[in-house]
Structure formats: C-alpha cells, structure tokens
Design an enzyme around this catalytic site. Structure first.
Site: not given
Ligand code: PGA
Length: 256
Positions: A12, A14, A97, A99, A169, A175, A214
C-alpha cells in the site's frame, strides 16, 4: 499458514510515488521476483495504476487501488468507480482502510457499499478491519472486529472465499513502528476466521486474512508463519522495492 490458501503480500503505497518511482520500483522489484506459490499485489495512487500495470505486465504481480466509490456513476465529483478501476487493469481494491475510516469518516455502511461495488465489477475487495489503541486497552478488540465484519457480512456472505480478502490492521500498529506480536496477530486472525465461518454457508472461513501494521523485513517471517496469517498488507516498508521483495519471500509459498 494454511498450505491450502495462497499467501498474498500486498503493498500500500498510500500518498507516495510518481511515474518515475513506479518505473524504478518495478525494475528493482522484478530483479528478484518472488517464488511461485505467493501472490503479490501493489496498490499505488489512482493516477499511477495504469503506468504501474504496464511496468509490471507479464510479471504475475497484480495491481490494485487504495479506494473506490460506492457509486456506479453519476454526479459524484472526484470519485472513481469500480468499473473504471477494472478497466485500468486492477484486480484488487483496498476497502475501509483505517485512514479512510478515521480521516475521511467512512462509515461501516458506506464501506459495505464499496464492497458491493467492487465485487459487482469483478474486483476483489481487501476489507481492512482493526481496533484503535483505546479500544484494545478497553478490551474491545473482538467487539470492534465483530462490528466491522458484521457490517460487511451481507456482501461477503454472497462471495466465494477467494473473491475477497480481509486485512487485520490494528490501528495502533499502522505507521507507528509498533507491531502486533505474532501471538496477538494470530489471536485476532483466529477470531476473524471463526467469525467468517459463521457467515452464510461457512465458505468465508477459507478467505485469506492478511496482517498489516509496521510489517518489516525483520518481523515478517515470524508473523507470516502463524497459522491464520495468510500474508501481509505493507505500507512504509513497501516503498523500497528490495525490502518489499524480502518481505514477500518471508511468506511460506503454497504447496499444491
Ligand atoms: P505500515 O502501513 O506498514 O506503514 O504500518 C500499513 C497500512 O496502512 O496498510
């Protein structure tokens, strides 16, 4: 990991990347393609999908989107429909997601609409679920997962197990550099699988459940070897093609 389910490792990107980045990434990633028995998916920004799909053509790597509209067409300025994504070469689309849920206030109802739109156009939705830190501390993890899955159930229960994917997640791990331990991930994944098994016909229990939050080269192996973890959804660490290639290799390939 269950040997019958083909592991999926998804990137992803983003709000990152450019056309040049996509070219360089594809070149670097394809220097060391993942072994057979692992499926790989890359989800760039909408405007980079067609370009990346061309750069990865013939490699077997799938391209997907990070979001879609719940509407088929009409007066919805700025939106992108499932059929448009399919036409561009997408196989998958991320839905719900954290976000999108948190920053753009997507509701469970809207997310169900997006799942329906994706499946209706022949895209495989990757439904993201997970609890916040406050919800985990209040011991509400299962309740949150149950609510998010139940809202999606009317759509998911009509689909074959290989027509959708769930990504667990935990919001506190996205993140942040904080990762769920393999045991915490396994517990949540087992709950999700068990709950999916209760949906119509029980077929959904065979769907793939990815871990995201992460994931890095140094923790992927221990996460991916858990029984109910069928691969990962990788944000930050997927921006480096070599690191992402290593993460893909951490998934035990399906043995047919
Ligand atoms: P990350 O993001 O690996 O940077 O924690 C995962 C995601 O948001 O799908």
């Amino acid at each position: 990991m269950n040997a019958a389910r083909c592991p999926l490792v998804a990137a992803n990107w983003k709000l990152h990347g450019s056309l040049r980045f996509a070219d360089d990434w594809a070149r670097d990633f394809l220097r060391r393609p993942p072994p057979a028995g692992i499926e790989v998916l890359v989800c760039p920004a909408f405007v980079h999908i067609a370009h990346l799909a061309r750069a990865l053509e013939g490699s077997g790597v799938s391209v997907g989107a990070q979001n879609l509209s719940e509407h088929r067409d009409g007066a919805f300025t700025g939106e992108v429909s499932a059929a448009m994504l399919k036409e561009l070469g997408c196989d998958y689309v991320l839905v719900g997601h954290s976000e999108r849920r948190r920053i753009y206030r997507e509701s469970d109802e809207q997310i169900a609409g997006k799942l329906r739109a994706a499946a209706g156009a022949g895209l495989k939705p990757v439904l993201c679920v997970g609890e916040t830190l406050a919800q985990r501390r209040a011991d509400d993890t299962r309740e949150v997962l149950r609510r998010q899955l139940d809202a999606a159930a009317p759509v998911l229960s009509g689909l074959a197990a290989d027509a959708f994917v769930i990504a667990y997640e935990p919001v506190w791990a996205i993140g942040t550099g904080e990762t769920a331990t393999p045991e915490q991930a396994q517990q949540a994944h087992a709950f999700i699988r068990d709950h999916l098994g209760g949906l119509a016909g029980g077929r959904a229990a065979d769907a793939r459940v990815l871990y995201g939050g992460s994931v890095k080269t140094d923790n992927a192996t221990s996460l991916f070897q858990m029984n109910d973890v069928d691969g990962g959804l990788v944000g930050g660490a997927s921006l480096k093609a070599e690191a992402f290639a290593d993460i893909c290799r951490a998934a035990p390939p399906r043995r047919d």
